[in-house]
Motif scaffolding. Structure first.
Motif, PDB file in Angstrom:
ATOM      1  N   LEU A 199       0.832  -1.197   0.000  1.00 13.80           N
ATOM      2  CA  LEU A 199       0.000   0.000   0.000  1.00 13.80           C
ATOM      3  C   LEU A 199       0.872   1.255   0.000  1.00 13.80           C
ATOM      4  N   ASP A 200       0.425   2.277  -0.707  1.00 12.25           N
ATOM      5  CA  ASP A 200       1.124   3.559  -0.762  1.00 12.25           C
ATOM      6  C   ASP A 200       0.834   4.348   0.518  1.00 12.25           C
ATOM      7  N   ARG A 201       1.901   4.817   1.172  1.00  9.08           N
ATOM      8  CA  ARG A 201       1.750   5.582   2.420  1.00  9.08           C
ATOM      9  C   ARG A 201       0.843   6.800   2.228  1.00  9.08           C
ATOM     10  N   ALA A 202       0.807   7.370   1.019  1.00  9.18           N
ATOM     11  CA  ALA A 202       0.018   8.579   0.754  1.00  9.18           C
ATOM     12  C   ALA A 202      -1.480   8.293   0.560  1.00  9.18           C
ATOM     13  N   THR A 203      -1.877   7.033   0.558  1.00 12.96           N
ATOM     14  CA  THR A 203      -3.290   6.691   0.397  1.00 12.96           C
ATOM     15  C   THR A 203      -4.105   7.333   1.516  1.00 12.96           C
ATOM     16  N   PRO A 204      -5.149   8.113   1.176  1.00  6.40           N
ATOM     17  CA  PRO A 204      -5.915   8.819   2.215  1.00  6.40           C
ATOM     18  C   PRO A 204      -6.527   7.895   3.276  1.00  6.40           C
ATOM     19  N   ASP A 205      -6.966   6.719   2.866  1.00  7.22           N
ATOM     20  CA  ASP A 205      -7.574   5.787   3.817  1.00  7.22           C
ATOM     21  C   ASP A 205      -6.637   4.609   4.087  1.00  7.22           C
ATOM     22  N   LEU A 206      -5.346   4.901   4.246  1.00  7.70           N
ATOM     23  CA  LEU A 206      -4.323   3.864   4.401  1.00  7.70           C
ATOM     24  C   LEU A 206      -4.684   2.847   5.468  1.00  7.70           C
ATOM     25  N   MET A 207      -5.020   3.302   6.662  1.00  3.26           N
ATOM     26  CA  MET A 207      -5.277   2.358   7.749  1.00  3.26           C
ATOM     27  C   MET A 207      -6.562   1.564   7.530  1.00  3.26           C
ATOM     28  N   ILE A 208      -7.533   2.129   6.831  1.00  3.41           N
ATOM     29  CA  ILE A 208      -8.740   1.372   6.517  1.00  3.41           C
ATOM     30  C   ILE A 208      -8.391   0.234   5.563  1.00  3.41           C
ATOM     31  N   GLN A 209      -7.663   0.556   4.490  1.00  2.27           N
ATOM     32  CA  GLN A 209      -7.276  -0.488   3.539  1.00  2.27           C
ATOM     33  C   GLN A 209      -6.357  -1.523   4.191  1.00  2.27           C
ATOM     34  N   LEU A 210      -5.397  -1.041   4.984  1.00  2.00           N
ATOM     35  CA  LEU A 210      -4.445  -1.956   5.618  1.00  2.00           C
ATOM     36  C   LEU A 210      -5.153  -2.941   6.543  1.00  2.00           C
ATOM     37  N   THR A 211      -5.996  -2.422   7.439  1.00  2.00           N
ATOM     38  CA  THR A 211      -6.642  -3.316   8.408  1.00  2.00           C
ATOM     39  C   THR A 211      -7.640  -4.253   7.744  1.00  2.00           C
TER      40      THR A 211
END
Length: 199
Positions: free
Chosen positions: A170-182
């Motif tokens: 995942l790209d760190r700059a993704t606005p919903d990074l933690m949503i996608q990650l979890t």
């Protein structure tokens, strides 16, 4: 406790000792003379974990492999209490003290010492016979050593190592990074619902 995970079963040498409260899950190979103590967790999340001969994994340590980052621990390694190794390679005769952290893609060279609460960061290469002092952080290839109060210098190197990209894709700059990650990581971990206890 031993578990079949994703169709793979642990393989434990008859001369190894695994405490009844340790968890060994999936594609894990434990060599002769190994000791896995109470509360330790060895979990192969799609990639293999291999412990060569005479490895000691002490109480409450965590060893985790993923599909993209297997774990290999060479002979005569001591993994201290509450230490964690995630997707890394540890060469022979290494001492990982209490509370150490070794991250994905890291390589710890032969006869190295990672002392209490020290960190070998993502994709870091620690040459043979290196020492990471108590509480310090090793970062980069080749590794540079930093005391924990040098956060800005650590981050300058660590940022380019790209933890979310390297580990989770995942790209760190993704606005919903933690949503996608979890959500993505949670779905992968949910595969444990299908595990089968073997002992």
């Amino acid at each position: 406790m031993q578990f079949e995970h994703l169709g793979a079963r642990p393989r434990i040498h008859p001369e190894a000792v695994v405490a009844p409260t340790a968890v060994v899950s999936g594609d894990v190979t434990i060599g002769a003379g190994c000791q896995v103590l109470h509360g330790a967790v060895l979990t192969a999340e799609g990639g293999p974990i291999t412990l060569d001969e005479n490895v000691i994994v002490m109480e409450n340590a965590l060893v985790r492999a993923s599909a993209t980052h297997p774990v290999h621990i060479g002979s005569h390694v001591l993994v201290g209490p509450t230490a964690s190794i995630s997707g890394a390679t540890v060469a022979e005769e290494v001492f990982l003290a209490t509370g150490t952290r070794v991250f994905n893609g890291a390589r710890v060279g032969r006869r190295s010492e990672v002392r209490i609460n020290a960190v070998v960061h993502l994709r870091t290469v620690l040459p043979p016979e290196s020492t990471v002092p108590i509480g310090w952080v090793a970062v980069g290839d080749p590794a540079q050593m930093f005391s924990p109060d040098r956060h800005e210098e650590i981050w300058a190197l660590q940022k380019d190592l790209d933890f979310p990209g390297f580990v989770f894709g995942l790209d760190r700059a993704t606005p919903d990074l933690m949503i996608q990650l979890t959500e993505r990581y949670g779905a992968a971990l949910a595969r444990h619902a299908l595990d089968r206890r073997l002992d």
